[in-house]
Design an enzyme around this catalytic site. Structure first.
Site, short mmCIF file in Angstrom:
data_model
loop_
_atom_site.label_atom_id
_atom_site.label_comp_id
_atom_site.label_asym_id
_atom_site.label_seq_id
_atom_site.Cartn_x
_atom_site.Cartn_y
_atom_site.Cartn_z
N LYS A 15 44.53 46.31 -5.88
CA LYS A 15 45.86 46.58 -5.32
C LYS A 15 46.02 46.04 -3.91
CE LYS A 15 47.60 50.09 -8.30
NZ LYS A 15 48.11 51.40 -8.56
N LYS B 168 45.90 44.47 -17.58
CA LYS B 168 46.35 45.80 -17.98
C LYS B 168 47.88 45.88 -18.00
CE LYS B 168 46.54 49.41 -15.15
NZ LYS B 168 46.49 50.71 -14.48
N LYS C 274 53.10 49.17 -14.52
CA LYS C 274 54.49 49.32 -14.05
C LYS C 274 54.85 48.20 -13.09
CE LYS C 274 53.99 54.33 -13.57
NZ LYS C 274 52.75 54.60 -12.83
N1 AQP Z 1 47.59 50.01 -19.43
C1 AQP Z 1 47.14 51.25 -19.56
N2 AQP Z 1 46.42 51.60 -20.66
C2 AQP Z 1 45.97 52.87 -20.81
N3 AQP Z 1 46.19 53.84 -19.92
C3 AQP Z 1 46.89 53.53 -18.82
N4 AQP Z 1 47.30 54.25 -17.76
C4 AQP Z 1 48.01 53.47 -16.91
N5 AQP Z 1 48.10 52.23 -17.40
C5 AQP Z 1 47.41 52.23 -18.58
C6 AQP Z 1 46.99 55.67 -17.59
O1 AQP Z 1 48.20 56.36 -17.33
C7 AQP Z 1 47.95 57.43 -16.43
C8 AQP Z 1 48.90 57.39 -15.29
O2 AQP Z 1 48.77 56.19 -14.57
P1 AQP Z 1 49.38 56.13 -13.11
O3 AQP Z 1 50.79 56.53 -13.15
O4 AQP Z 1 48.51 56.88 -12.20
O5 AQP Z 1 49.43 54.72 -12.66
P2 AQP Z 1 48.62 53.46 -12.81
O6 AQP Z 1 47.33 53.60 -13.50
O7 AQP Z 1 48.54 52.93 -11.46
O8 AQP Z 1 49.67 52.77 -13.73
P3 AQP Z 1 50.26 51.40 -13.53
O9 AQP Z 1 51.27 51.23 -14.57
O10 AQP Z 1 49.16 50.39 -13.49
O11 AQP Z 1 51.00 51.51 -12.14
P4 AQP Z 1 51.01 50.45 -11.00
O12 AQP Z 1 51.50 49.20 -11.63
O13 AQP Z 1 51.96 51.06 -10.02
O14 AQP Z 1 49.60 50.35 -10.52
C9 AQP Z 1 46.49 57.31 -16.01
O15 AQP Z 1 45.73 58.22 -16.78
C10 AQP Z 1 46.13 55.91 -16.36
O16 AQP Z 1 44.76 55.78 -16.70
#
Ligand code: AQP
Length: 349
Positions: A119, A211, A214
């Site tokens: 990040k 992955k 969002k």
């Molecule tokens: N691609 C994924 N596959 C499986 N599990 C996922 N999680 C996130 N992306 C995947 C799981 O969702 C939960 C919440 O995630 P989060 O809101 O804490 O955010 P994140 O992991 O940072 O999700 P993003 O979409 O990748 O956000 P950005 O783009 O802002 O960094 C967690 O249990 C996570 O494992």
């Protein structure tokens, strides 16, 4: 037998719409576990601000995102009567325990966290201190409730290992005081991650090596839980695949990340194993499989957006859920924090 009562905690960041990765990687297990465990699910709004205001978008955006994610939780099937649903910032003990853990965790441990490296990118000097400290706050989120199980996607495994290291070091550093205060050998449990199902790491629909996230600039890379039935079907039909057909056994998916991803998504949505899906579709073409997947995804996901809209038409209800959940969460967190202060030698009046 463990001295700790089984208790589940997990959370998602209100940094945008929830997507299929959040749903399959975490939410399905959350819904399942609310039937068997005491469960707390939080909207981790303090985590959402870690990338700086230009990324999270300011007060109006944050407030809306917290309500949207709460509505998404309920629309997906979390029941505020069965689970404690709340937003992290309403329970100040998360932040207080994070400070204590900042003084327990070692810099070397945090330096190994791959999510920070991804990040922060090349310009690490400009990343916020909060982004670096994110996993310590996450350890506090979990341990302030002495949670024994945390259902998450595969990407959170390393952060969960850090949580275990922090709990272990706290238990060891204050062992004498913990015993003297009548808590036995350990004050904090060594939490187990629950990373289960055929889609613990859902990949981008445009690039099977990345992955689903969002923050991916391409909306075609993910299925949002707010997408219409038409959008869901269109994104699946446009999903990248290779030139080969569907294999008949899981071994045939090796080295084919896009194919593996779509089959895993189908399996998770259908509540089947990958082998079961391949037994049905193996030998066929991807075009036919994508049609079946689109139909299944629309069936499972499209009602969520409808339910979210219905809930958001009455923001007062959503806010009341968060208030009630935060009151109940605080009732667990406050006595734990008080014990932490006593164990460490702070004067508690
Ligand atoms: N691609 C994924 N596959 C499986 N599990 C996922 N999680 C996130 N992306 C995947 C799981 O969702 C939960 C919440 O995630 P989060 O809101 O804490 O955010 P994140 O992991 O940072 O999700 P993003 O979409 O990748 O956000 P950005 O783009 O802002 O960094 C967690 O249990 C996570 O494992």
């Amino acid at each position: 037998m463990s001295q700790f009562t089984p208790r589940v905690l997990s959370g998602m960041q209100p940094t945008g719409n929830l997507h299929l990765g959040n749903y399959l990687g975490a939410m399905l297990n959350w819904i399942r576990m609310q039937e068997t465990h005491e469960t707390l699910y939080c909207v981790v709004d303090l985590h959402a601000i870690t990338q700086g205001v230009t990324v999270w978008g300011g007060p109006t955006v944050l407030r809306k995102a917290i309500l949207d994610v709460t509505a998404a939780y309920i629309a997906c099937g979390l029941d505020p009567k069965k689970s404690i649903i709340f937003n992290q910032s309403q329970v100040a003990e998360h932040a207080e325990l994070a400070w204590v853990f900042n003084c327990v965790a070692r810099l070397g441990w945090l330096d190994r966290m791959t999510q920070f490296k991804e990040k922060a990118g090349k310009d690490k000097e400009r990343a916020s201190v909060g982004l670096y400290d994110y996993p310590v706050l996450m350890a506090a989120d979990i341990l302030i409730y002495k949670a024994t199980h945390v259902p998450v996607g595969e990407d959170q495994k390393q952060h969960l290992e850090l949580t275990r290291d922090i709990a272990q070091k706290f238990n060891l550093d204050f062992a004498e005081s913990i015993a003297a205060q009548g808590h036995g050998e350990a004050f904090f449990p060594i939490t187990d991650p629950v990373i289960q199902g055929p889609a613990t790491r859902v990949m981008s629909l445009r690039d099977g090596t990345k992955k689903m996230s969002k923050s991916d600039p391409s909306d075609l890379s993910r299925i949002n839980l707010t997408d219409s039935a038409d959008d869901i079907a269109r994104k699946i039909r446009k999903a990248k695949t290779d030139a080969d057909g569907i294999p008949s056994a899981a071994g045939g998916l090796k080295g084919r990340p896009e194919a593996e991803n779509l089959v895993g998504i189908y399996a998770a949505l259908a509540g089947q194993g990958v082998e079961q899906v391949l037994a049905e579709y193996g030998g066929g073409q991807f075009s036919a499989f994508k049609n079946a997947l689109a139909e299944l995804a629309v069936l499972k996901l499209a009602p969520i957006a409808g339910e979210m809209n219905r809930l958001l038409a009455d923001p007062g209800y959503v806010e009341a859920v968060l208030k009630d959940g935060s009151d109940r969460a605080r009732a667990i967190a406050q006595p734990v924090m008080r014990e932490v202060r006593k164990i460490m030698g702070f004067v508690v009046s």
